[in-house]
Design an enzyme around this catalytic site. Structure first.
Site, mmCIF file in Angstrom:
data_model
loop_
_atom_site.group_PDB
_atom_site.id
_atom_site.type_symbol
_atom_site.label_atom_id
_atom_site.label_comp_id
_atom_site.label_asym_id
_atom_site.label_seq_id
_atom_site.Cartn_x
_atom_site.Cartn_y
_atom_site.Cartn_z
ATOM 1 C CG ASP A 4 8.359 8.914 -10.996
ATOM 2 O OD1 ASP A 4 9.418 9.438 -10.582
ATOM 3 O OD2 ASP A 4 7.527 8.389 -10.241
ATOM 4 C CB SER A 17 -0.905 -0.001 1.240
ATOM 5 O OG SER A 17 -1.807 1.087 1.209
#
Length: 745
Positions: A136, A22
């Protein structure tokens, strides 16, 4: 990782098998298609589902990922960006990320390095051919699968024919791997920006460190824009190919097609970089261990503090430390890039020291009631004109005192976070200086230089404030040589209600009474030496080194002195093999970590050094290799928190690893001891609680927009009874009940 209570049984008709991780934006689950094919499903967190700006960004991620699905990326299997909870399923790629591979085994070399370079360039070529800019590219977004490297996470990518979506008020990306134009003008970023990022990534793969690594994301960003890359450790054949990629001018860089032609001539016999790797600044989320955008699988590792910027003179180091903040705040608008290279309190405490006695600061006793009217709270502490950064806090009774991030000090009520008073900073914030500490009636804080241009002769002050009214009681100038000596930025020490500082001239250690400011003693430093005071356990020390070694940043002959807190007298001292960094102490004595250096370049910790409290004997124990980790100590154990979330415990008496636990808290600081728990937290406010034996008790979700944080950052958590308070990026502070932690999901 098994599913948790509250996790859905299926998403989009795909039965879920496990929770993979997560992150800041969502949770990643392992699922299966009807044919049994494994897929990774990213489910966006509830709080973002109603944010239309975020939905636009997620739609772009799905669209970009679909356009580039191919041999070198994770193919999109299915997605529903319009669902109540948006989600995307991609092919599950088995393998570690590049960040995890280097953290565990060090830099790549030879055929492995050549294969990576060519594979990533082919991936970039294919991405650009369909009109997408990734924006990124970094080690945690590269998965080393058995079939070759795969590029993942198109969360901030864009098509070249789209308007750039830059989340309001933020520069999005990871500073060590961003191009100069991405930091300065993100709406003008094109394919050559990805080429720059690829160049930084290949340097990282070959050496274990980025070409612009520094002690904070801010300083790294400054060096990306203004400084030449550090390529001395890159194999010569690769350096000749990579250097043009790192040109500040995008037009001077090769295209992916041109780069591929050059890389195909690379020899297989390329040598490795220097032994070990310096710290990496890939402090964002890791692949499959967090869902802030990564959708693969992962392992982890620990690491070391980074190299020193070019120019070894102390004056240059001080100039950079003071000047980069206002430059970046105005020119690069990096208010969202949190973090700081502060120093961990040596006694393993929860925050900057209070009265120095080490009592009642870190243990949340099970029988202690909550403060009257307590409820979990979250607030941002405004700081005027300065860019927000990170605070550190000290609890005293019903009060919480916080400082840093453009705030000299602020008093809040610990039960509900209500601000009682605040003293803003009118000066240039100094990296890593947050707050000195607090007694029952006095708050000790830092007041940075007030000259707007950050001149090198400006002096940081230690200021004493009345705890009830915030009235200034006294102030004194404070020297700033501690970073070079001890690895910390905090230059003042609060010990037994007295404040120790180094005079601005750097010639004496001085002690003042915390409330009144009366000078209690002033001790000259040993002839020809520079010293910095520090605490470990319940003892006061000074670490000294020859002036010439301090100036050259080559501390090969440090001496540890015990300081008499009543008179200031230094004992004759114990010579140790340097350079060393104090990390903590207990009844047995002082624990330091020996640093492995290559000139000014920091390669890692290779020994645990112990100075016996009674005999003053020194022992050296080999230490397992570390890369990019922040060390800390609690309960007689040394802990390393790595950039990819691996937390390891080491016995300082033997140097042997006691246990290691992979977590989803990358680049954490800690530990802070609570009631049966050790807390580690990152700049994003994500907290993990481990048992002393290394068992994961619970994980929390991110609470702020922060990028990992600096290596050697001081602990962000404080514990007062049952109340746990966490500081995070953007001057964010929040609290919770230790018995009812905010678990992930």
């Amino acid at each position: 990782m098994s599913l948790r209570g509250g996790d859905p049984a299926e998403i989009g008709g795909y039965p879920l098998e496990a929770r993979l991780g997560s992150g800041g934006m969502g949770t990643v689950f392992l699922a299966r298609t009807a044919s049994g094919r494994p897929v990774a499903i990213k489910l966006i967190h509830q709080q973002f589902a109603g944010d239309e700006e975020f939905r636009i960004r997620f739609r772009q991620e799905v669209a970009a990922a679909r356009r580039v699905s191919g041999a070198f990326t994770a193919a999109v299997v299915d997605a529903d960006p319009e669902a109540e909870h948006p989600w995307m399923a991609t092919a599950y790629i088995e393998g570690h990320t590049l960040a995890q591979r280097i953290a565990k085994r060090g830099p790549l070399a030879g055929a492995e390095l050549r294969t990576l370079a060519i594979g990533l360039t082919e991936a970039l070529r294919d991405i650009h051919r369909v009109g997408v800019v990734h924006r990124d590219l970094k080690p945690s977004n590269v998965v080393l699968s058995p079939e070759g490297p795969r590029v993942i996470d198109f969360g901030i990518s864009r098509a070249t024919d789209q308007q750039t979506l830059t989340m309001t008020g933020r520069v999005i990306g990871t500073p060590p791997f961003m191009s100069p134009e991405q930091l300065q003008a993100p709406r003008g970023v094109g394919p050559r920006s990805d080429v720059f990022s690829l160049g930084t990534l290949l340097v990282y793969a070959a050496t274990g460190q980025g070409p612009f690594d520094a002690d904070s994301p801010y300083m790294t960003a400054y060096q990306v824009v203004h400084e030449a890359p550090s390529l001395g450790s890159v194999p010569a054949a690769l350096r000749a190919v990579v250097e043009p990629c790192l040109d500040k001018d995008p037009e001077a860089r090769p295209s992916a097609d041109e780069l591929l032609e050059r890389l195909r001539d690379l020899p297989v016999e390329m040598g490795a970089a220097g032994a070990g790797g310096s710290r990496t600044r890939d402090t964002d989320t890791q692949h499959h261990r967090s869902a802030g955008g990564d959708t693969g699988s992962g392992g982890g590792g620990t690491g070391s503090r980074g190299g020193v910027p070019d120019g070894s003179e102390t004056s240059i180091r001080r100039r950079l430390r003071r000047r980069w903040r206002p430059v970046l705040a105005a020119a690069l608008a990096v208010a969202a890039i949190g973090g700081g290279a502060a120093w961990l309190q040596l006694d393993g405490s929860d925050a900057p020291a209070d009265d120095g006695k080490g009592q009642g600061r870190t243990v949340a006793a099970a029988g202690v009631p909550l403060p009257e009217g307590f409820h979990p709270w979250r607030r941002t502490v405004p700081n005027g004109q300065n860019p927000p950064d990170e605070l550190r806090c000290v609890p005293r009774g019903d009060a919480l005192y916080c400082g840093g991030g453009g705030v000299v000090a602020s008093r809040m009520r610990i039960s509900d976070g209500k601000e009682i008073w605040k003293v803003k900073s009118g000066g240039v914030p100094v990296e890593g200086m947050h707050i000195v500490g607090a007694t029952d009636d006095t708050v000790l804080a830092y007041r940075p230089p007030t000259d707007a241009d950050g001149a090198t002769d400006a002096t940081t002050e230690v200021v004493a404030l009345d705890a009830e009214t915030s009235k200034e009681l006294w102030s004194t100038g404070s020297g700033s040589q501690s970073t070079g000596l001890t690895g910390r930025t905090q230059d003042a020490v609060l010990f037994n209600s007295r404040v120790l500082t180094v005079n601005p001239e750097g010639t004496r250690v001085e002690a003042r009474e915390a409330r009144g400011g009366d000078l209690l003693w002033s001790t000259p430093m040993p002839a020809g030496s520079q010293c910095a005071p520090f605490t470990a356990g319940e003892r006061l020390y000074a670490l000294c080194a020859p002036q010439a070694e301090v100036d050259s940043l080559e501390l090969n002959h440090p001496v540890v002195h015990t300081v008499d807190p009543e008179s200031g007298a230094l004992d004759k001292g114990v010579a140790v093999k340097g350079p060393v960094q104090p990390v903590g102490g207990d009844d047995g004595g002082l624990v330091l970590l020996h640093q492995r250096m290559k000139g000014p370049e920091f390669l890692g910790y290779d020994q645990v050094v112990r100075v016996d409290a009674e005999s003053r004997d020194v022992s050296y124990r080999p230490l397992w290799t570390t890369y990019g980790a922040t060390p800390g100590m609690a309960g007689g154990t040394v802990y390393f928190a790595g950039p990819t979330g691996l937390i390891s415990a080491v016995d300082p008496a033997t140097g042997r690893q006691k246990w290691a636990r992979q977590t989803n808290v990358d680049s954490a600081s800690g530990p802070v001891a609570g009631d049966g728990a050790l807390y580690f937290s990152s700049a994003s406010g994500r907290v993990v609680a481990l048992s002393p034996g290394g068992r994961t008790l619970w994980n929390g979700d991110p609470r702020a927009d922060g990028l990992g944080g600096g290596v050697n950052a001081s602990p962000r958590v404080v514990v007062s009874g049952r109340v746990v308070v966490v500081a995070a990026a953007g001057n964010t502070v929040f609290s919770f009940d230790a018995k009812k932690p905010p678990k992930s999901g």
